[in-house]
Design an enzyme around this catalytic site. Sequence first.
Site, PDB file in Angstrom:
ATOM      1  N   SER A 138      30.004  83.624 -28.578  1.00  0.00           N
ATOM      2  CA  SER A 138      29.144  83.229 -29.688  1.00  0.00           C
ATOM      3  C   SER A 138      27.785  82.828 -29.131  1.00  0.00           C
ATOM      4  CB  SER A 138      29.762  82.041 -30.434  1.00  0.00           C
ATOM      5  OG  SER A 138      28.837  81.451 -31.327  1.00  0.00           O
ATOM      6  N   TYR A 151      33.639  73.687 -30.535  1.00  0.00           N
ATOM      7  CA  TYR A 151      33.506  75.146 -30.535  1.00  0.00           C
ATOM      8  C   TYR A 151      32.583  75.609 -29.421  1.00  0.00           C
ATOM      9  CZ  TYR A 151      32.553  79.816 -32.518  1.00  0.00           C
ATOM     10  OH  TYR A 151      32.415  81.169 -32.721  1.00  0.00           O
TER      11      TYR A 151
END
Length: 263
Positions: A138, A151
Site C-alpha cells: 500500500s 495497517y
Amino acid sequence: MKNKVVWITGASSGIGEALAYAFSAAGARVLLSARRTEELERVKKQCAYPDQARVLPLDLLDMPSFEERTKEAIGAFGQVDIMIHNGGVSQRGLVADTELAVHRQLMELDYFSYVALTKALLPHFLARKSGHFVVVSSVMGKIGTPMRSAYAAAKHALHGFFDCLRAEVSPMNIRVTVLTPGYIQTNIAQNALTKDGSKMARASENIEKGLPADRAAAKILRAVERGRFEAYIGKRSMEMVALWLNRWMPGVVMRMAPKFAPK
C-alpha cells in the site's frame, strides 16, 4: 501469461477478484484462495476460462495449514509460477485509542501470513529456479498518516521482508514485485478494523473516488509482465505526488501528513 499458473489470495472480492479475471483473460491458469468458498466459486465461473481455474479455500490466519495448502496448489496444475499475496484487512483508529490486540491481528494477517505462505512456497521456486512473488502492499507501506498505524506498520514490514528476499533469490531467477496501491474502489474501508477490532462498516469517500478495481488489475498485470521491482497502482493524483516527495523531500511529507486523515 499464457499457461502460467498464478495463485491469488484474497480472490473472493476487490483487487483479488479483479486480478483473477485479468490473469485468466491473459491466458493464465489461476488458483483462487480466500475463506469464502461460495464467493470463490462465483469468481471462478466468471473467469475467461473457468476450466483453467481452481478454487483453493484458505484462511490466512490458519498458518499451520499452509504447507498442506501449498502442496494442493502445486498439485492442481503441477506447478506454481506466480504467487500474488493480496489477502488482508485495513484499519482506522488513533494510536492512543487502538487496542494492542488490533495491532497484533493486523500484523498476523497482513504481514506474518505473507511470510509464512512465502516460506511454504519458496522451496518449490528454488527447486525450479523460477518463480515470482507479487506482494500487494500500500502507499501506507511508504508513508505514515493518521488513523492507520497498525495497517501502515504491517505494510512497512512487507517492504523490508520482501526487499531482503529479492536480494537473496534474484540470482536464482526468482522475482519479487512489491505493489503500492493507493485508493482503489473496493470494500476495504467497510471491512477495516476500528480501535476495538470491530468493522468500520461504512464507505470511504476517498476510496469511492479511487481507481476502479479492474483498471488496477490491468496495471498490476503489466507490472508483473515487466518484472517491476516496485509499482504504484492508482490514479495520477496526490498519492503519486506524495510518494515522489517522500523519496526526495521527506520533510515536506512529514509536515503534510497530519492533514491526510482518511475521509
